[in-house]
Design a protein around this motif. Sequence first.
Motif, PDB file in Angstrom:
ATOM      1  N   SER A 119       0.858  -1.179   0.000  1.00  0.00           N
ATOM      2  CA  SER A 119       0.000   0.000   0.000  1.00  0.00           C
ATOM      3  C   SER A 119       0.899   1.236   0.000  1.00  0.00           C
ATOM      4  CB  SER A 119      -0.903   0.026   1.238  1.00  0.00           C
ATOM      5  OG  SER A 119      -1.744   1.157   1.201  1.00  0.00           O
ATOM      6  N   ASP A 120       0.430   2.294  -0.631  1.00  0.00           N
ATOM      7  CA  ASP A 120       1.225   3.516  -0.666  1.00  0.00           C
ATOM      8  C   ASP A 120       1.455   4.070   0.733  1.00  0.00           C
ATOM      9  OD1 ASP A 120       0.911   3.065  -3.350  1.00  0.00           O
ATOM     10  OD2 ASP A 120       0.202   5.074  -3.827  1.00  0.00           O
ATOM     11  N   TYR A 121       0.503   3.824   1.634  1.00  0.00           N
ATOM     12  CA  TYR A 121       0.600   4.315   3.013  1.00  0.00           C
ATOM     13  C   TYR A 121       0.214   3.204   3.972  1.00  0.00           C
ATOM     14  CZ  TYR A 121       0.046   8.490   0.200  1.00  0.00           C
ATOM     15  OH  TYR A 121       0.179   9.427  -0.779  1.00  0.00           O
ATOM     16  N   TYR A 122       0.899   3.162   5.097  1.00  0.00           N
ATOM     17  CA  TYR A 122       0.524   2.219   6.157  1.00  0.00           C
ATOM     18  C   TYR A 122       0.812   2.901   7.487  1.00  0.00           C
ATOM     19  CZ  TYR A 122       0.102  -1.947   9.026  1.00  0.00           C
ATOM     20  OH  TYR A 122      -0.303  -2.856   9.969  1.00  0.00           O
TER      21      TYR A 122
ATOM     22  N   VAL B  33       4.617  -6.192   5.089  1.00  0.00           N
ATOM     23  CA  VAL B  33       3.965  -5.024   4.499  1.00  0.00           C
ATOM     24  C   VAL B  33       5.044  -4.211   3.802  1.00  0.00           C
ATOM     25  CG1 VAL B  33       2.698  -2.888   4.939  1.00  0.00           C
ATOM     26  CG2 VAL B  33       2.186  -4.936   6.290  1.00  0.00           C
ATOM     27  N   HIS B  34       4.831  -3.898   2.529  1.00  0.00           N
ATOM     28  CA  HIS B  34       5.722  -3.011   1.785  1.00  0.00           C
ATOM     29  C   HIS B  34       4.955  -1.721   1.546  1.00  0.00           C
ATOM     30  CE1 HIS B  34       8.538  -6.159   1.498  1.00  0.00           C
ATOM     31  NE2 HIS B  34       8.185  -6.672   0.326  1.00  0.00           N
ATOM     32  N   THR B  35       5.539  -0.611   1.965  1.00  0.00           N
ATOM     33  CA  THR B  35       4.851   0.677   1.890  1.00  0.00           C
ATOM     34  C   THR B  35       5.878   1.790   1.737  1.00  0.00           C
ATOM     35  OG1 THR B  35       3.159   2.042   2.960  1.00  0.00           O
ATOM     36  CG2 THR B  35       4.787   0.999   4.410  1.00  0.00           C
ATOM     37  N   SER B  36       5.399   3.002   1.605  1.00  0.00           N
ATOM     38  CA  SER B  36       6.303   4.151   1.506  1.00  0.00           C
ATOM     39  C   SER B  36       6.590   4.713   2.900  1.00  0.00           C
ATOM     40  CB  SER B  36       5.675   5.242   0.632  1.00  0.00           C
ATOM     41  OG  SER B  36       4.629   5.881   1.330  1.00  0.00           O
ATOM     42  N   LYS B  37       7.611   5.534   2.959  1.00  0.00           N
ATOM     43  CA  LYS B  37       7.929   6.232   4.213  1.00  0.00           C
ATOM     44  C   LYS B  37       7.076   7.482   4.382  1.00  0.00           C
ATOM     45  CE  LYS B  37      12.704   4.718   4.618  1.00  0.00           C
ATOM     46  NZ  LYS B  37      14.121   5.130   4.650  1.00  0.00           N
ATOM     47  N   LYS B  38       6.305   7.821   3.372  1.00  0.00           N
ATOM     48  CA  LYS B  38       5.464   9.021   3.442  1.00  0.00           C
ATOM     49  C   LYS B  38       4.354   8.824   4.466  1.00  0.00           C
ATOM     50  CE  LYS B  38       7.514  11.478   0.401  1.00  0.00           C
ATOM     51  NZ  LYS B  38       8.271  12.631   0.823  1.00  0.00           N
ATOM     52  N   ASN B  39       4.117   9.845   5.242  1.00  0.00           N
ATOM     53  CA  ASN B  39       3.095   9.798   6.282  1.00  0.00           C
ATOM     54  C   ASN B  39       2.010  10.825   5.949  1.00  0.00           C
ATOM     55  OD1 ASN B  39       1.602   9.564   8.587  1.00  0.00           O
ATOM     56  ND2 ASN B  39       3.280   9.930   9.995  1.00  0.00           N
ATOM     57  N   ILE B  40       0.790  10.380   5.745  1.00  0.00           N
ATOM     58  CA  ILE B  40      -0.294  11.304   5.395  1.00  0.00           C
ATOM     59  C   ILE B  40      -1.085  11.736   6.631  1.00  0.00           C
ATOM     60  CG2 ILE B  40      -0.502  10.477   3.029  1.00  0.00           C
ATOM     61  CD1 ILE B  40      -2.960   8.863   3.921  1.00  0.00           C
ATOM     62  N   PHE B  41      -0.666  11.262   7.794  1.00  0.00           N
ATOM     63  CA  PHE B  41      -1.360  11.608   9.036  1.00  0.00           C
ATOM     64  C   PHE B  41      -0.496  12.554   9.871  1.00  0.00           C
ATOM     65  CE2 PHE B  41      -2.748   7.359   7.753  1.00  0.00           C
ATOM     66  CZ  PHE B  41      -4.103   7.597   7.600  1.00  0.00           C
TER      67      PHE B  41
ATOM     68  N   THR C 193       1.792   8.549  -4.060  1.00  0.00           N
ATOM     69  CA  THR C 193       3.179   8.407  -3.643  1.00  0.00           C
ATOM     70  C   THR C 193       3.837   7.355  -4.520  1.00  0.00           C
ATOM     71  OG1 THR C 193       2.743   9.045  -1.361  1.00  0.00           O
ATOM     72  CG2 THR C 193       4.717   7.763  -1.761  1.00  0.00           C
ATOM     73  N   ILE C 194       4.928   7.752  -5.147  1.00  0.00           N
ATOM     74  CA  ILE C 194       5.695   6.859  -6.005  1.00  0.00           C
ATOM     75  C   ILE C 194       6.891   6.370  -5.192  1.00  0.00           C
ATOM     76  CG2 ILE C 194       6.919   6.641  -8.197  1.00  0.00           C
ATOM     77  CD1 ILE C 194       3.928   7.556  -8.432  1.00  0.00           C
ATOM     78  N   PHE C 195       7.008   5.054  -5.006  1.00  0.00           N
ATOM     79  CA  PHE C 195       8.169   4.503  -4.299  1.00  0.00           C
ATOM     80  C   PHE C 195       8.720   3.333  -5.109  1.00  0.00           C
ATOM     81  CE2 PHE C 195       4.292   2.848  -2.592  1.00  0.00           C
ATOM     82  CZ  PHE C 195       4.495   1.543  -2.134  1.00  0.00           C
ATOM     83  N   LEU C 196       9.744   3.649  -5.878  1.00  0.00           N
ATOM     84  CA  LEU C 196      10.297   2.712  -6.843  1.00  0.00           C
ATOM     85  C   LEU C 196      10.974   1.507  -6.197  1.00  0.00           C
ATOM     86  CD1 LEU C 196      11.701   5.258  -9.459  1.00  0.00           C
ATOM     87  CD2 LEU C 196       9.531   4.012  -9.511  1.00  0.00           C
ATOM     88  N   GLY C 197      11.352   1.610  -4.932  1.00  0.00           N
ATOM     89  CA  GLY C 197      11.966   0.483  -4.229  1.00  0.00           C
ATOM     90  C   GLY C 197      11.064  -0.732  -4.155  1.00  0.00           C
ATOM     91  N   LEU C 198       9.774  -0.545  -4.346  1.00  0.00           N
ATOM     92  CA  LEU C 198       8.828  -1.662  -4.337  1.00  0.00           C
ATOM     93  C   LEU C 198       9.058  -2.610  -5.517  1.00  0.00           C
ATOM     94  CD1 LEU C 198       6.236  -3.032  -3.247  1.00  0.00           C
ATOM     95  CD2 LEU C 198       4.937  -1.468  -4.705  1.00  0.00           C
ATOM     96  N   ILE C 199       9.452  -2.064  -6.657  1.00  0.00           N
ATOM     97  CA  ILE C 199       9.543  -2.866  -7.882  1.00  0.00           C
ATOM     98  C   ILE C 199      10.509  -4.043  -7.739  1.00  0.00           C
ATOM     99  CG2 ILE C 199      10.113  -2.816 -10.350  1.00  0.00           C
ATOM    100  CD1 ILE C 199       8.991   0.103 -10.321  1.00  0.00           C
ATOM    101  N   PRO C 200      11.777  -3.840  -7.334  1.00  0.00           N
ATOM    102  CA  PRO C 200      12.653  -5.019  -7.202  1.00  0.00           C
ATOM    103  C   PRO C 200      12.198  -5.997  -6.123  1.00  0.00           C
ATOM    104  CG  PRO C 200      13.806  -3.008  -6.535  1.00  0.00           C
ATOM    105  CD  PRO C 200      12.497  -2.598  -7.103  1.00  0.00           C
ATOM    106  N   GLN C 201      11.510  -5.514  -5.100  1.00  0.00           N
ATOM    107  CA  GLN C 201      11.001  -6.408  -4.054  1.00  0.00           C
ATOM    108  C   GLN C 201       9.968  -7.385  -4.607  1.00  0.00           C
ATOM    109  OE1 GLN C 201      12.029  -6.645  -0.764  1.00  0.00           O
ATOM    110  NE2 GLN C 201      13.639  -5.326  -1.550  1.00  0.00           N
ATOM    111  N   LEU C 202       9.227  -6.960  -5.605  1.00  0.00           N
ATOM    112  CA  LEU C 202       8.226  -7.831  -6.223  1.00  0.00           C
ATOM    113  C   LEU C 202       8.795  -8.591  -7.420  1.00  0.00           C
ATOM    114  CD1 LEU C 202       5.145  -5.418  -6.175  1.00  0.00           C
ATOM    115  CD2 LEU C 202       5.719  -7.203  -4.526  1.00  0.00           C
ATOM    116  N   LEU C 203       9.691  -7.944  -8.150  1.00  0.00           N
ATOM    117  CA  LEU C 203      10.211  -8.533  -9.378  1.00  0.00           C
ATOM    118  C   LEU C 203      11.220  -9.649  -9.120  1.00  0.00           C
ATOM    119  CD1 LEU C 203       9.995  -8.251 -12.441  1.00  0.00           C
ATOM    120  CD2 LEU C 203      11.804  -6.540 -12.340  1.00  0.00           C
TER     121      LEU C 203
END
Length: 160
Positions: free
Chosen positions: A11-14, A37-45, A70-80
């Motif tokens: 999820s983009d946010y957790y 859980v793979h998510t971004s470091k961005k905090n919307i709260f 939120t774009i977090f490209l680090g997710l791609i190699p984790q899935l690929l």
Amino acid sequence: MKNKSDIIHVSDYYHDKTGHALNNVVERLAKTRKIKVHTSKKNIFDMPYDDSLSLSKIKRFRGVRIGSKTIFLGLIPQLLFKNLEIVHSYVMGFFSTFIVGYLRKIKKFKMILFSDFDEAVPLPKSLFGKLWWNFFVKIPSKSADIITVFTSQQKKYLSK
């Protein structure tokens, strides 16, 4: 299935202090399965998150906010480059669902989607808007093996 992680949630946010469906599902499943859980470091709260409170392993990636996304490209190699069994994504139109939807076609993992999205946003009417909707939202979302919709409006959006 040997050598596969149980379930990866993306999820983009957790945030551990919200009552979002993602938190509920992750914490319940973490009592009986290995959950990541793979998510971004961005905090919307307005409050800081505390990953030490979670029963699951949370991996956060640097991200860039573009509008509400939120774009977090680090997710791609984790899935690929991982051997995955199930990837559970949340929110149609999120970067994470977009990536999971298209990588699923390459990696052949099972995809589950909770189709949460902002129903106040109307379906696009222009040609460009329809192309954008189909490429970034509908195609990746409809590649899921299981899609959970919460309202009849969400079902209507996916059927168009």
